[in-house]
Design a protein around this motif. Structure first.
Motif, PDB file in Angstrom:
ATOM      1  N   THR A  40      -3.795  20.672  -4.609  1.00 62.20           N
ATOM      2  CA  THR A  40      -3.567  19.430  -5.560  1.00 62.20           C
ATOM      3  C   THR A  40      -2.337  18.512  -4.995  1.00 62.20           C
ATOM      4  O   THR A  40      -2.102  17.567  -5.682  1.00 62.20           O
ATOM      5  CB  THR A  40      -2.924  20.246  -6.855  1.00 62.20           C
ATOM      6  N   GLU A  41      -1.882  18.848  -3.843  1.00 66.08           N
ATOM      7  CA  GLU A  41      -0.857  18.082  -3.306  1.00 66.08           C
ATOM      8  C   GLU A  41      -1.525  16.883  -2.474  1.00 66.08           C
ATOM      9  O   GLU A  41      -2.003  17.042  -1.288  1.00 66.08           O
ATOM     10  CB  GLU A  41       0.121  18.873  -2.635  1.00 66.08           C
ATOM     11  N   SER A  42      -1.359  15.606  -2.738  1.00 63.79           N
ATOM     12  CA  SER A  42      -1.860  14.501  -1.861  1.00 63.79           C
ATOM     13  C   SER A  42      -1.131  14.392  -0.538  1.00 63.79           C
ATOM     14  O   SER A  42       0.050  14.346  -0.643  1.00 63.79           O
ATOM     15  CB  SER A  42      -1.900  13.269  -2.549  1.00 63.79           C
ATOM     16  N   MET A  43      -1.875  14.158   0.522  1.00 64.68           N
ATOM     17  CA  MET A  43      -1.395  13.922   1.591  1.00 64.68           C
ATOM     18  C   MET A  43      -0.636  12.632   1.786  1.00 64.68           C
ATOM     19  O   MET A  43      -1.492  11.529   1.340  1.00 64.68           O
ATOM     20  CB  MET A  43      -2.307  14.351   2.821  1.00 64.68           C
ATOM     21  N   CYS A  44      -0.058  12.180   2.811  1.00 62.54           N
ATOM     22  CA  CYS A  44       0.409  10.866   3.041  1.00 62.54           C
ATOM     23  C   CYS A  44      -0.679  10.252   4.020  1.00 62.54           C
ATOM     24  O   CYS A  44      -1.280  11.173   5.044  1.00 62.54           O
ATOM     25  CB  CYS A  44       1.692  10.623   3.733  1.00 62.54           C
ATOM     26  N   ILE A 102       0.855  -1.250  -0.186  1.00 61.30           N
ATOM     27  CA  ILE A 102      -0.132  -0.076  -0.124  1.00 61.30           C
ATOM     28  C   ILE A 102       0.874   1.200   0.052  1.00 61.30           C
ATOM     29  O   ILE A 102       1.653   1.400   0.801  1.00 61.30           O
ATOM     30  CB  ILE A 102      -0.868   0.134   1.138  1.00 61.30           C
ATOM     31  N   ILE A 103       0.626   2.025  -1.082  1.00 56.81           N
ATOM     32  CA  ILE A 103       1.309   3.285  -1.243  1.00 56.81           C
ATOM     33  C   ILE A 103       1.156   4.396  -0.290  1.00 56.81           C
ATOM     34  O   ILE A 103      -0.108   4.448   0.315  1.00 56.81           O
ATOM     35  CB  ILE A 103       1.473   3.870  -2.689  1.00 56.81           C
ATOM     36  N   CYS A 104       2.070   5.081   0.189  1.00 57.48           N
ATOM     37  CA  CYS A 104       1.549   6.463   1.133  1.00 57.48           C
ATOM     38  C   CYS A 104       0.394   7.043   0.650  1.00 57.48           C
ATOM     39  O   CYS A 104      -0.319   7.893   1.421  1.00 57.48           O
ATOM     40  CB  CYS A 104       2.876   7.107   1.764  1.00 57.48           C
ATOM     41  N   LYS A 105       0.304   7.430  -0.654  1.00 57.89           N
ATOM     42  CA  LYS A 105      -0.818   8.521  -1.152  1.00 57.89           C
ATOM     43  C   LYS A 105      -2.001   7.957  -1.445  1.00 57.89           C
ATOM     44  O   LYS A 105      -2.674   8.589  -2.093  1.00 57.89           O
ATOM     45  CB  LYS A 105      -0.085   9.023  -2.567  1.00 57.89           C
ATOM     46  N   ASN A 106      -2.302   6.715  -1.091  1.00 56.46           N
ATOM     47  CA  ASN A 106      -3.453   6.047  -1.120  1.00 56.46           C
ATOM     48  C   ASN A 106      -4.616   6.935  -0.700  1.00 56.46           C
ATOM     49  O   ASN A 106      -4.577   7.956   0.285  1.00 56.46           O
ATOM     50  CB  ASN A 106      -3.640   4.772  -0.303  1.00 56.46           C
ATOM     51  N   GLY A 107      -5.722   7.078  -1.381  1.00 56.55           N
ATOM     52  CA  GLY A 107      -6.882   7.792  -1.123  1.00 56.55           C
ATOM     53  C   GLY A 107      -6.797   9.170  -1.862  1.00 56.55           C
ATOM     54  O   GLY A 107      -7.730   9.772  -1.888  1.00 56.55           O
ATOM     55  N   ALA A 108      -5.749   9.573  -2.273  1.00 55.28           N
ATOM     56  CA  ALA A 108      -5.546  10.825  -3.010  1.00 55.28           C
ATOM     57  C   ALA A 108      -6.227  12.119  -2.269  1.00 55.28           C
ATOM     58  O   ALA A 108      -6.987  12.984  -2.644  1.00 55.28           O
ATOM     59  CB  ALA A 108      -6.435  10.708  -4.495  1.00 55.28           C
ATOM     60  N   ILE A 109      -6.205  11.831  -0.814  1.00 53.35           N
ATOM     61  CA  ILE A 109      -6.571  13.256  -0.168  1.00 53.35           C
ATOM     62  C   ILE A 109      -5.729  14.232  -0.031  1.00 53.35           C
ATOM     63  O   ILE A 109      -4.567  14.241   0.203  1.00 53.35           O
ATOM     64  CB  ILE A 109      -6.696  12.664   1.480  1.00 53.35           C
ATOM     65  N   THR A 110      -6.189  15.467  -0.393  1.00 51.20           N
ATOM     66  CA  THR A 110      -5.361  16.654  -0.456  1.00 51.20           C
ATOM     67  C   THR A 110      -4.957  17.175   0.813  1.00 51.20           C
ATOM     68  O   THR A 110      -5.804  17.245   1.779  1.00 51.20           O
ATOM     69  CB  THR A 110      -5.941  17.709  -1.663  1.00 51.20           C
ATOM     70  N   LYS A 111      -4.003  18.026   0.815  1.00 50.10           N
ATOM     71  CA  LYS A 111      -3.390  18.258   2.271  1.00 50.10           C
ATOM     72  C   LYS A 111      -4.295  19.467   2.813  1.00 50.10           C
ATOM     73  O   LYS A 111      -4.377  19.860   4.057  1.00 50.10           O
ATOM     74  CB  LYS A 111      -2.153  19.044   2.041  1.00 50.10           C
ATOM     75  N   ASP A 112      -5.253  20.158   2.208  1.00 48.44           N
ATOM     76  CA  ASP A 112      -6.177  21.255   2.562  1.00 48.44           C
ATOM     77  C   ASP A 112      -7.062  20.661   3.446  1.00 48.44           C
ATOM     78  O   ASP A 112      -7.694  21.052   4.358  1.00 48.44           O
ATOM     79  CB  ASP A 112      -6.792  21.883   1.613  1.00 48.44           C
ATOM     80  N   PHE A 113      -7.248  19.222   3.452  1.00 52.11           N
ATOM     81  CA  PHE A 113      -8.322  18.567   4.109  1.00 52.11           C
ATOM     82  C   PHE A 113      -7.637  18.517   5.805  1.00 52.11           C
ATOM     83  O   PHE A 113      -8.372  18.636   6.732  1.00 52.11           O
ATOM     84  CB  PHE A 113      -8.203  16.766   3.860  1.00 52.11           C
ATOM     85  N   ALA A 165       2.509  23.731   2.151  1.00 48.70           N
ATOM     86  CA  ALA A 165       2.612  22.585   1.286  1.00 48.70           C
ATOM     87  C   ALA A 165       4.219  22.447   0.773  1.00 48.70           C
ATOM     88  O   ALA A 165       4.865  23.457   0.359  1.00 48.70           O
ATOM     89  CB  ALA A 165       1.634  22.561   0.338  1.00 48.70           C
ATOM     90  N   VAL A 166       4.578  21.231   0.310  1.00 52.37           N
ATOM     91  CA  VAL A 166       5.820  21.014  -0.061  1.00 52.37           C
ATOM     92  C   VAL A 166       6.161  21.699  -1.696  1.00 52.37           C
ATOM     93  O   VAL A 166       6.917  22.265  -1.880  1.00 52.37           O
ATOM     94  CB  VAL A 166       6.120  19.482  -0.214  1.00 52.37           C
ATOM     95  N   ARG A 167       5.188  21.402  -2.302  1.00 50.72           N
ATOM     96  CA  ARG A 167       4.936  21.990  -3.847  1.00 50.72           C
ATOM     97  C   ARG A 167       4.169  23.242  -3.922  1.00 50.72           C
ATOM     98  O   ARG A 167       3.981  23.703  -5.206  1.00 50.72           O
ATOM     99  CB  ARG A 167       4.765  20.998  -4.634  1.00 50.72           C
ATOM    100  N   GLY A 168       3.720  23.726  -2.916  1.00 47.61           N
ATOM    101  CA  GLY A 168       3.071  25.134  -2.902  1.00 47.61           C
ATOM    102  C   GLY A 168       1.649  25.161  -3.430  1.00 47.61           C
ATOM    103  O   GLY A 168       0.947  26.316  -3.415  1.00 47.61           O
ATOM    104  N   ASN A 169       0.858  24.046  -3.499  1.00 48.41           N
ATOM    105  CA  ASN A 169      -0.407  23.985  -3.746  1.00 48.41           C
ATOM    106  C   ASN A 169      -0.964  22.855  -2.998  1.00 48.41           C
ATOM    107  O   ASN A 169      -1.181  21.841  -3.416  1.00 48.41           O
ATOM    108  CB  ASN A 169      -0.737  23.782  -5.184  1.00 48.41           C
ATOM    109  N   CYS A 170      -1.855  23.397  -1.716  1.00 46.46           N
ATOM    110  CA  CYS A 170      -2.496  22.283  -0.824  1.00 46.46           C
ATOM    111  C   CYS A 170      -3.573  21.525  -1.508  1.00 46.46           C
ATOM    112  O   CYS A 170      -4.168  20.542  -0.977  1.00 46.46           O
ATOM    113  CB  CYS A 170      -2.781  22.892   0.498  1.00 46.46           C
TER     114      CYS A 170
END
Length: 223
Positions: free
Chosen positions: A135-139, A109-120, A128-133
């Motif tokens: 579109t950036e999937s949280m672990c 199981i990969i860490c990005k499972n669920g594709a939940i964005t960091k703004d959650f 955010a690591v890449r500057g867009n919460c």
């Protein structure tokens, strides 16, 4: 307070209580008796017994992964879960190949499972690591644990989960866990390397003139 890291006699390793600190945890009879009782529980006894055999059988010869394979065989574990970081995808592919070749059924199981964005979580673009919460999937280590629980894995391996994410995975995994690799991007995932250099090149990083330098400005947790 126990301070084993400051004890240079290590009498516990030689069963010599005369060579121990006054507050040596070995002298806490109540806790030690409780621990011995817990070791007699079936799963705990199997893990401890197989760990002792694995340590002695390949002492200073077997790599961590080979030790894990032998430990799993000794314990009779067949269905193995692998919770891994997307940053170690290639490494995990090889790990899974090795485990499957050696007779294990592997659920990964990969860490990005669920594709939940960091703004959650309330993370902002600045955090955010890449500057867009948005579109950036949280672990999602809780998801990793719940999915492996659903698959009824018998033993789980962690491969490169971040600090804190590993904590949550361990908290929610029903199966026993061991760690194959920890996350340290700077050292190629060898976190002890800087410790060996703590009195050399890393001295000022670990022992800054102002200890507050290691206290991040965003320390305070807000929800």
């Amino acid at each position: 307070m126990y301070t084993c890291a400051k004890c240079f006699q290590k009498g516990c390793s030689k069963q010599d209580m005369n060579k121990t600190l006054p507050d040596c945890p070995s002298k806490n009879a109540a806790v030690q008796e409780q621990a011995k009782e817990l070791y007699l529980e079936e799963e705990n006894h199997k893990i401890a017994f197989c760990a002792a055999l694995t340590e002695a059988g390949g002492y200073c010869q077997d790599t961590r992964l080979i030790e894990i394979i032998k430990f799993l065989h000794r314990g009779g574990y067949k269905k193995i879960g692998v919770a891994f970081c997307i940053g170690l995808f290639k490494e995990t592919q090889e790990i899974v190949n090795i485990l499957e070749y050696n007779g294990f059924e592997v659920v990964s199981i990969i860490c990005k499972n669920g594709a939940i964005t960091k703004d959650f979580l309330g993370i902002t673009n600045d955090q955010a690591v890449r500057g867009n919460c948005k579109t950036e999937s949280m672990c999602n280590p809780i998801g990793q644990a719940l999915l492996l629980n659903e698959q009824k894995t018998e033993f789980n391996l962690m491969v490169g989960l971040c600090v804190g994410h590993d904590t949550l995975f361990m908290k929610y995994s029903k199966a026993p866990i061991t760690v194959l690799a920890v996350k340290d991007r700077v050292t190629g995932h060898n976190p002890l390397a800087p410790v060996y250099l703590a009195q050399g090149y890393y001295n000022k990083k670990f022992y800054p003139e102002n200890p507050e330098d290691l206290n991040p400005k965003d320390t305070e947790y807000n929800r």
